[in-house]
Write a protein that holds these residues in place. Sequence first.
Motif, PDB file in Angstrom:
ATOM      1  N   TYR A  35       6.134   7.012  -7.298  1.00 33.36           N
ATOM      2  CA  TYR A  35       7.363   6.234  -7.118  1.00 33.36           C
ATOM      3  C   TYR A  35       7.466   5.087  -8.133  1.00 33.36           C
ATOM      4  CZ  TYR A  35      10.674   2.896  -5.219  1.00 33.36           C
ATOM      5  OH  TYR A  35      11.701   1.997  -5.084  1.00 33.36           O
ATOM      6  N   THR A  36       6.429   4.261  -8.193  1.00 28.87           N
ATOM      7  CA  THR A  36       6.515   3.128  -9.130  1.00 28.87           C
ATOM      8  C   THR A  36       6.548   3.635 -10.579  1.00 28.87           C
ATOM      9  OG1 THR A  36       4.132   2.842  -8.880  1.00 28.87           O
ATOM     10  CG2 THR A  36       5.524   1.267  -7.740  1.00 28.87           C
ATOM     11  N   ASP A  37       5.819   4.723 -10.838  1.00 22.64           N
ATOM     12  CA  ASP A  37       5.835   5.286 -12.181  1.00 22.64           C
ATOM     13  C   ASP A  37       7.260   5.714 -12.554  1.00 22.64           C
ATOM     14  OD1 ASP A  37       4.000   6.052 -14.373  1.00 22.64           O
ATOM     15  OD2 ASP A  37       4.808   8.057 -14.025  1.00 22.64           O
ATOM     16  N   HIS A  38       7.941   6.361 -11.602  1.00 22.52           N
ATOM     17  CA  HIS A  38       9.315   6.815 -11.835  1.00 22.52           C
ATOM     18  C   HIS A  38      10.272   5.636 -12.000  1.00 22.52           C
ATOM     19  CE1 HIS A  38      13.129   8.865 -11.387  1.00 22.52           C
ATOM     20  NE2 HIS A  38      13.390   8.171 -10.290  1.00 22.52           N
ATOM     21  N   ASP A  56       0.835  -1.223   0.000  1.00 19.39           N
ATOM     22  CA  ASP A  56       0.000   0.000   0.000  1.00 19.39           C
ATOM     23  C   ASP A  56       0.859   1.258   0.000  1.00 19.39           C
ATOM     24  OD1 ASP A  56      -2.153  -1.613  -0.028  1.00 19.39           O
ATOM     25  OD2 ASP A  56      -2.662  -1.374   2.095  1.00 19.39           O
ATOM     26  N   ARG A  57       1.920   1.211   0.813  1.00 21.90           N
ATOM     27  CA  ARG A  57       2.808   2.374   0.889  1.00 21.90           C
ATOM     28  C   ARG A  57       3.583   2.582  -0.395  1.00 21.90           C
ATOM     29  NH1 ARG A  57       6.511   2.008   6.178  1.00 21.90           N
ATOM     30  NH2 ARG A  57       7.862   3.394   5.001  1.00 21.90           N
ATOM     31  N   ILE A  58       4.207   1.508  -0.877  1.00 26.27           N
ATOM     32  CA  ILE A  58       5.086   1.637  -2.052  1.00 26.27           C
ATOM     33  C   ILE A  58       4.266   1.980  -3.299  1.00 26.27           C
ATOM     34  CG2 ILE A  58       6.730   0.392  -3.539  1.00 26.27           C
ATOM     35  CD1 ILE A  58       7.572  -1.182  -1.007  1.00 26.27           C
ATOM     36  N   MET A  59       3.087   1.406  -3.374  1.00 26.42           N
ATOM     37  CA  MET A  59       2.209   1.651  -4.524  1.00 26.42           C
ATOM     38  C   MET A  59       1.752   3.108  -4.592  1.00 26.42           C
ATOM     39  SD  MET A  59      -0.920  -0.918  -5.056  1.00 26.42           S
ATOM     40  CE  MET A  59      -2.281  -0.415  -6.010  1.00 26.42           C
ATOM     41  N   MET A  60       1.531   3.705  -3.431  1.00 24.80           N
ATOM     42  CA  MET A  60       0.928   5.040  -3.387  1.00 24.80           C
ATOM     43  C   MET A  60       1.934   6.174  -3.195  1.00 24.80           C
ATOM     44  SD  MET A  60      -2.121   4.356  -4.016  1.00 24.80           S
ATOM     45  CE  MET A  60      -2.957   5.926  -3.775  1.00 24.80           C
ATOM     46  N   MET A  61       3.174   5.840  -2.831  1.00 27.53           N
ATOM     47  CA  MET A  61       4.082   6.945  -2.484  1.00 27.53           C
ATOM     48  C   MET A  61       4.557   7.708  -3.715  1.00 27.53           C
ATOM     49  SD  MET A  61       7.236   4.620  -1.251  1.00 27.53           S
ATOM     50  CE  MET A  61       8.796   4.612  -2.139  1.00 27.53           C
ATOM     51  N   PRO A  62       4.919   8.993  -3.510  1.00 27.69           N
ATOM     52  CA  PRO A  62       5.397   9.804  -4.632  1.00 27.69           C
ATOM     53  C   PRO A  62       6.880   9.543  -4.873  1.00 27.69           C
ATOM     54  CG  PRO A  62       5.432  11.106  -2.640  1.00 27.69           C
ATOM     55  CD  PRO A  62       4.908   9.747  -2.235  1.00 27.69           C
ATOM     56  N   ALA A  63       7.414  10.166  -5.923  1.00 31.78           N
ATOM     57  CA  ALA A  63       8.853  10.034  -6.193  1.00 31.78           C
ATOM     58  C   ALA A  63       9.610  11.272  -5.737  1.00 31.78           C
ATOM     59  CB  ALA A  63       9.099   9.786  -7.679  1.00 31.78           C
ATOM     60  N   SER A  64       8.888  12.352  -5.442  1.00 32.91           N
ATOM     61  CA  SER A  64       9.550  13.542  -4.899  1.00 32.91           C
ATOM     62  C   SER A  64       8.505  14.352  -4.138  1.00 32.91           C
ATOM     63  CB  SER A  64      10.199  14.380  -6.008  1.00 32.91           C
ATOM     64  OG  SER A  64       9.239  15.196  -6.642  1.00 32.91           O
ATOM     65  N   ALA A  65       8.957  15.419  -3.474  1.00 32.32           N
ATOM     66  CA  ALA A  65       8.049  16.203  -2.633  1.00 32.32           C
ATOM     67  C   ALA A  65       7.400  17.364  -3.384  1.00 32.32           C
ATOM     68  CB  ALA A  65       8.816  16.728  -1.415  1.00 32.32           C
ATOM     69  N   GLY A  75      14.941   3.886  -0.956  1.00 31.42           N
ATOM     70  CA  GLY A  75      15.025   4.708   0.258  1.00 31.42           C
ATOM     71  C   GLY A  75      13.944   5.765   0.338  1.00 31.42           C
ATOM     72  N   LYS A  76      13.280   6.034  -0.774  1.00 30.36           N
ATOM     73  CA  LYS A  76      12.210   7.030  -0.734  1.00 30.36           C
ATOM     74  C   LYS A  76      11.003   6.551   0.070  1.00 30.36           C
ATOM     75  CE  LYS A  76      13.537   9.754  -4.703  1.00 30.36           C
ATOM     76  NZ  LYS A  76      13.302  10.231  -6.061  1.00 30.36           N
ATOM     77  N   MET A  77      10.976   5.257   0.380  1.00 28.11           N
ATOM     78  CA  MET A  77       9.864   4.786   1.222  1.00 28.11           C
ATOM     79  C   MET A  77      10.095   5.182   2.684  1.00 28.11           C
ATOM     80  SD  MET A  77      10.255   0.637   1.691  1.00 28.11           S
ATOM     81  CE  MET A  77       9.037   0.477   3.007  1.00 28.11           C
ATOM     82  N   GLY A  78      11.340   5.582   3.016  1.00 32.44           N
ATOM     83  CA  GLY A  78      11.652   5.907   4.411  1.00 32.44           C
ATOM     84  C   GLY A  78      12.146   4.663   5.116  1.00 32.44           C
ATOM     85  N   GLN A  79      11.762   4.496   6.365  1.00 34.83           N
ATOM     86  CA  GLN A  79      12.153   3.309   7.115  1.00 34.83           C
ATOM     87  C   GLN A  79      10.988   2.322   7.069  1.00 34.83           C
ATOM     88  OE1 GLN A  79      15.509   4.961   9.080  1.00 34.83           O
ATOM     89  NE2 GLN A  79      14.224   4.427  10.802  1.00 34.83           N
ATOM     90  N   GLN A  80      11.243   1.104   7.543  1.00 33.34           N
ATOM     91  CA  GLN A  80      10.111   0.174   7.604  1.00 33.34           C
ATOM     92  C   GLN A  80       9.038   0.750   8.535  1.00 33.34           C
ATOM     93  OE1 GLN A  80      10.581  -4.070   7.133  1.00 33.34           O
ATOM     94  NE2 GLN A  80      12.788  -3.856   7.428  1.00 33.34           N
ATOM     95  N   GLN A  81       9.478   1.365   9.627  1.00 29.05           N
ATOM     96  CA  GLN A  81       8.532   2.106  10.473  1.00 29.05           C
ATOM     97  C   GLN A  81       8.795   3.596  10.258  1.00 29.05           C
ATOM     98  OE1 GLN A  81      10.047  -0.733  12.112  1.00 29.05           O
ATOM     99  NE2 GLN A  81       8.147  -1.780  11.568  1.00 29.05           N
TER     100      GLN A  81
END
Length: 264
Positions: free
Chosen positions: A60-63, A39-48, A103-109
């Motif tokens: 993110y996945t698009d990039h 859910d996180r990786i699918m929805m996260m952006p590639a930049s701010a 690394g753009k996902m951040g940490q696991q938590q």
Amino acid sequence: MLSAEQIQANWERYIKLVKESFSGDRADILVPFLEKYQDRIMMMPASAKNWHHSAFAGGYTDHVLRVFDCAVKLYNAWGEMGGNLSTYTLEEMKFAALFHDLGKMGQQQGEYYKPNDSKWHIDKLGQIYKFNTDIPAMKVPERSLFLLQEIGCKVSQNEYIAIKIHDGLYDDSNKFYFISGQKETRLRTHLPILLHQADHMASQIEFEIWDNGGVIKDSTKEKTKPKNASKGDKTLRNAAKVNTENNPKLAEATLNVIDSFFKD
Ligand SMILES: [Fe+2]
């Protein structure tokens, strides 16, 4: 912005590529990890920032997929132009492309990007997301490598260096690798350069798509035949033959480029 269908399709292609591209041990670690955080990786952006690149849900996945596609094209171009493809493997190239920005996902938590709650920053500065200050500051390439080791995924030396320095000379600390004082410290493969090129190309294209209202422009359809094309064609072909007579591979590639430019 991407539709829900596009985000889903990107995710499915991304997971399929990971399953297909890596040997059993690594796929066995990577696939469950990616699915755990789907859910996180699918929805996260590639930049701010919206004027940077892909600062939207699914960015993110698009990039990463665009970097992958650019990397495959550049791999072929490096080969056609005489680059030495034997200093790294195709798997290493694919791995570096697909995980350079993990690394753009951040940490696991703790996510790296959080939706910006300041309308002013969004409207005035295009800062759609803000950085999560609850997690330690870390450069994206280093966090990509940190996460990979944290989940026990082996990374080869070629992959490690390529991911670490994929921002090229945009990061001053990469000078050690790119500006070599002696022959022995030169990069041993062009993979880091290829990855930097692919990442730069993809990011710039993503900006251009955003700048064009989210529409992908197919500029190849606008290509017009230059005036005196046949004359230019002949002159360029003759010059290319002379300049590349000692390198048949380069000669063939150069003539192909000229032919594709002048064809109707
Ligand atoms: Fe990237």
